[in-house]
Design an enzyme around this catalytic site. Structure first.
Site, short mmCIF file in Angstrom:
data_model
loop_
_atom_site.label_atom_id
_atom_site.label_comp_id
_atom_site.label_asym_id
_atom_site.label_seq_id
_atom_site.Cartn_x
_atom_site.Cartn_y
_atom_site.Cartn_z
N ARG A 35 43.41 -4.49 68.14
CA ARG A 35 42.26 -3.50 67.65
C ARG A 35 41.64 -3.05 68.70
O ARG A 35 41.06 -3.87 69.62
CB ARG A 35 41.33 -4.19 66.69
CG ARG A 35 40.24 -3.24 66.23
CD ARG A 35 39.27 -3.82 65.45
NE ARG A 35 38.16 -2.74 65.35
CZ ARG A 35 36.96 -3.06 65.26
NH1 ARG A 35 36.48 -4.45 65.57
NH2 ARG A 35 35.94 -2.35 65.09
N ASN A 47 41.92 -9.02 66.83
CA ASN A 47 40.61 -8.31 67.02
C ASN A 47 39.87 -9.09 67.61
O ASN A 47 39.17 -10.17 67.00
CB ASN A 47 40.31 -8.24 65.39
CG ASN A 47 38.87 -7.27 65.54
OD1 ASN A 47 38.31 -7.01 66.39
ND2 ASN A 47 38.59 -6.78 64.21
N GLU A 75 42.53 -3.21 57.59
CA GLU A 75 42.47 -2.86 58.79
C GLU A 75 43.56 -3.51 59.60
O GLU A 75 44.22 -2.72 60.07
CB GLU A 75 41.11 -2.56 59.47
CG GLU A 75 40.10 -1.62 58.71
CD GLU A 75 38.76 -1.87 59.46
OE1 GLU A 75 38.47 -1.39 60.52
OE2 GLU A 75 37.96 -2.70 58.87
N ARG A 114 21.27 -0.84 61.01
CA ARG A 114 21.11 0.26 61.99
C ARG A 114 20.35 1.26 61.12
O ARG A 114 20.76 1.33 59.64
CB ARG A 114 22.35 0.46 62.38
CG ARG A 114 23.35 -0.23 63.22
CD ARG A 114 24.48 0.36 63.91
NE ARG A 114 25.31 -0.63 64.13
CZ ARG A 114 26.52 -0.68 63.76
NH1 ARG A 114 27.14 0.29 63.11
NH2 ARG A 114 27.51 -1.85 64.38
N HIS A 136 35.76 3.15 62.61
CA HIS A 136 36.34 2.70 61.15
C HIS A 136 37.47 3.86 60.96
O HIS A 136 37.71 3.64 59.67
CB HIS A 136 35.33 2.89 59.88
CG HIS A 136 34.08 2.15 59.98
ND1 HIS A 136 32.83 2.33 59.48
CD2 HIS A 136 34.28 0.92 60.42
CE1 HIS A 136 31.94 1.28 59.45
NE2 HIS A 136 32.87 0.18 60.33
N ARG A 179 23.82 -8.06 49.02
CA ARG A 179 23.62 -8.90 47.71
C ARG A 179 21.95 -9.28 47.70
O ARG A 179 21.62 -9.36 46.58
CB ARG A 179 24.31 -10.34 47.85
CG ARG A 179 25.79 -9.80 47.44
CD ARG A 179 26.78 -11.05 48.12
NE ARG A 179 26.89 -10.90 49.46
CZ ARG A 179 27.88 -11.47 50.21
NH1 ARG A 179 28.90 -12.19 49.66
NH2 ARG A 179 27.83 -11.47 51.47
P1 ADP Z 1 31.84 -6.05 57.98
O1 ADP Z 1 31.23 -4.74 58.19
O2 ADP Z 1 31.08 -6.97 58.66
O3 ADP Z 1 33.25 -6.18 57.81
P2 ADP Z 1 31.70 -6.55 55.01
O4 ADP Z 1 32.73 -5.09 54.74
O5 ADP Z 1 32.55 -7.70 54.65
O6 ADP Z 1 31.36 -6.26 56.41
O7 ADP Z 1 30.60 -6.20 54.10
C1 ADP Z 1 29.54 -7.12 54.04
C2 ADP Z 1 28.61 -6.26 53.22
O8 ADP Z 1 28.98 -6.50 51.87
C3 ADP Z 1 27.19 -7.19 52.96
O9 ADP Z 1 26.06 -6.33 52.71
C4 ADP Z 1 27.38 -7.73 51.83
O10 ADP Z 1 26.10 -7.95 51.11
C5 ADP Z 1 28.19 -6.88 51.01
N1 ADP Z 1 28.78 -7.60 49.71
C6 ADP Z 1 29.53 -8.45 49.66
N2 ADP Z 1 29.86 -8.79 48.25
C7 ADP Z 1 29.01 -7.90 47.64
C8 ADP Z 1 28.74 -8.05 46.04
N3 ADP Z 1 29.40 -8.78 45.33
N4 ADP Z 1 27.77 -7.16 45.91
C9 ADP Z 1 27.03 -6.46 46.57
N5 ADP Z 1 27.32 -6.46 48.07
C10 ADP Z 1 28.31 -7.12 48.34
#
Ligand code: ADP
Length: 421
Positions: A98, A7, A393, A248, A187, A292
């Site tokens: 990807r 990817n 993925e 976004r 996605h 978070r």
């Molecule tokens: P990407 O789209 O870059 O693959 P991810 O699927 O890893 O990103 O998602 C990232 C998001 O997930 C961030 O907003 C992060 O704060 C949120 N996230 C990860 N762990 C937690 C958690 N324990 N509680 C709430 N949100 C979380």
């Protein structure tokens, strides 16, 4: 067979080595042998990481100036006598790539031939920030592994089954005909995977189910998956449409754009940055794009963080209602992605207003959903099942690679509901 999944982004290459086969897919026993990546390509402190189950994560900092050198480093570490997982690179029997945008050309994963490569090249205009890097990665990998098949797996392909009424914008039709301006959705590998896994988790047949999948990560999108096919999705011509995301804005009154450009004397580049980088959770809260941190700020009593959270969840709720209407019902709602898998609060807030639809969370199950596991978080009595399914993925890319080579890759083309040309 061992499949290398790649990817490639502008300054990164992520990889996994996955052992899979048609039999292993059926038995659900395919497994990741190694995962990792190279970040900060082009800088003097590029970082190579490698994770192998049961071992301490390995990392190395060195100058890696371009994608070919990055793939070369990855292959080298994979056969390293101490850190690697392969005795020889020839153990890699295929490479799955990807690809972000397949336009209307690709409604399935495909073996990369010179014609396919030209087709991906033609889609660069639709995804100028992504496809060129995906192609760069492909060319690098093919140069280093010229004797194995390379397969392209597109983010957009799964949504090619959408009917024209879901993907045509109410703009002058000529824009669709001349420039391909329509909704494509993204996605796709994730939505497809979690829909399949939801049916499996519930012991039901995918082709008898109506599922709404919510992929909530840094980028967020939802899909309406009826009988295993995407019939609508929230992202559009670009990944900017639809849900609120980290930075976004998602759905917007398009008239705001010329208005704000004039009022704030913005250039096109500034407007783009505003919509893609300075909006969403970050723009509304002023705190962070990271869920978070938004949750922590809500706990501290930040009104703007609370409002950002409400806007984020309300839009998910609205789309669930819309997609239930689009499919004439809904059997399951699935959450995935970093937020979907981990945020107890987002799931609770998004589902709370949907009792009228027959979707009721079980507070205990939602709060104690085990990390990284497929899990039902709705009540026993809930007519609509709500589930959490960790997305994967890379696994879909590896599986599709095997399916393409085995001649059993399904197509998501829907010529019977396509727009007139
Ligand atoms: P990407 O789209 O870059 O693959 P991810 O699927 O890893 O990103 O998602 C990232 C998001 O997930 C961030 O907003 C992060 O704060 C949120 N996230 C990860 N762990 C937690 C958690 N324990 N509680 C709430 N949100 C979380």
């Amino acid at each position: 067979m061992k499949v290398l999944v790649l990817n490639c982004g502008s300054s990164s290459v992520k990889f996994q080595v996955i052992e899979t086969s048609l039999e292993m897919i059926e038995a659900d026993t395919d497994r990741t042998l190694a995962r990792g990546g190279v970040e900060k390509i082009g800088l003097s402190d590029s970082r190579l990481t490698l994770e192998v189950e049961g071992r301490k994560p390995y990392q190395e900092i060195s100058e890696i100036l371009e994608h070919r050198a990055a793939v070369e480093r990855i292959l080298k570490i994979l056969v390293h006598p101490e850190h690697g997982v392969l005795a020889d690179v020839r153990e890699i029997e295929a490479v799955g790539h990807r690809m972000v945008h397949g336009g209307e050309k690709f409604a399935s994963s495909v073996l990369i031939t010179p014609e396919v490569e030209a087709g991906i090249e033609e889609c660069v205009v639709l995804a100028p920030l992504h496809n060129p890097h995906n192609l760069r990665g492909l060319r690098a990998a093919r140069g280093l592994l010229p004797d194995v098949p390379h397969i392209a797996v597109f983010d957009t392909a799964f949504h090619q089954s959408m009917p024209a009424r879901a993907y045509i914008y109410a703009l002058p039709y000529d824009l669709y005909l001349r420039h391909g301006i329509r909704r494509y959705g993204f996605h796709g590998t994730s939505h497809r995977y979690v829909a399949i896994r939801t049916a499996r988790l519930l012991g039901r047949k995918l082709d008898e189910m109506k599922i709404i999948t919510c992929h909530l990560g840094n980028g967020c999108s939802m899909a309406a998956v009826a009988r295993g096919r995407s019939v609508d999705t929230t992202m559009g011509f670009t990944p900017l449409e639809g849900l609120v995301m980290g930075t976004r804005c998602g759905d917007l009154d398009p008239a705001i754009l010329p208005w704000v450009m004039a009022m704030e004397e913005l250039t096109l580049a500034q407007l783009n940055a505003m919509l893609n980088k300075h909006s969403g959770l970050y723009g509304m809260s002023g705190v962070s794009s990271d869920m978070r941190e938004i949750e922590a700020a809500c706990e501290r009593g930040s009104r703007r963080a609370q409002l950002a959270m409400e806007v984020f969840c309300y839009r998910i709720t609205k789309y669930i209602g819309a997609y239930a209407a689009a499919m004439g019902g809904v059997d399951a709602i699935t959450f995935t992605g970093g937020i979907g898998e981990n945020s107890i609060k987002v799931r609770a807030m998004a589902i709370a207003p949907l009792a009228f639809l027959g979707a009721e969370l079980d507070g205990e199950r939602n709060t104690h959903a085990p990390r990284g596991k497929e899990y039902v978080v709705s009540r026993e009595s809930s007519r609509v099942v709500v589930a959490v399914i960790p997305t994967n993925e890379e696994r879909v890319i590896a599986r599709d690679t095997v399916r393409v080579l085995g001649g059993v890759m399904p197509s998501f083309a829907a010529p019977e509901t396509a727009a007139p040309r």
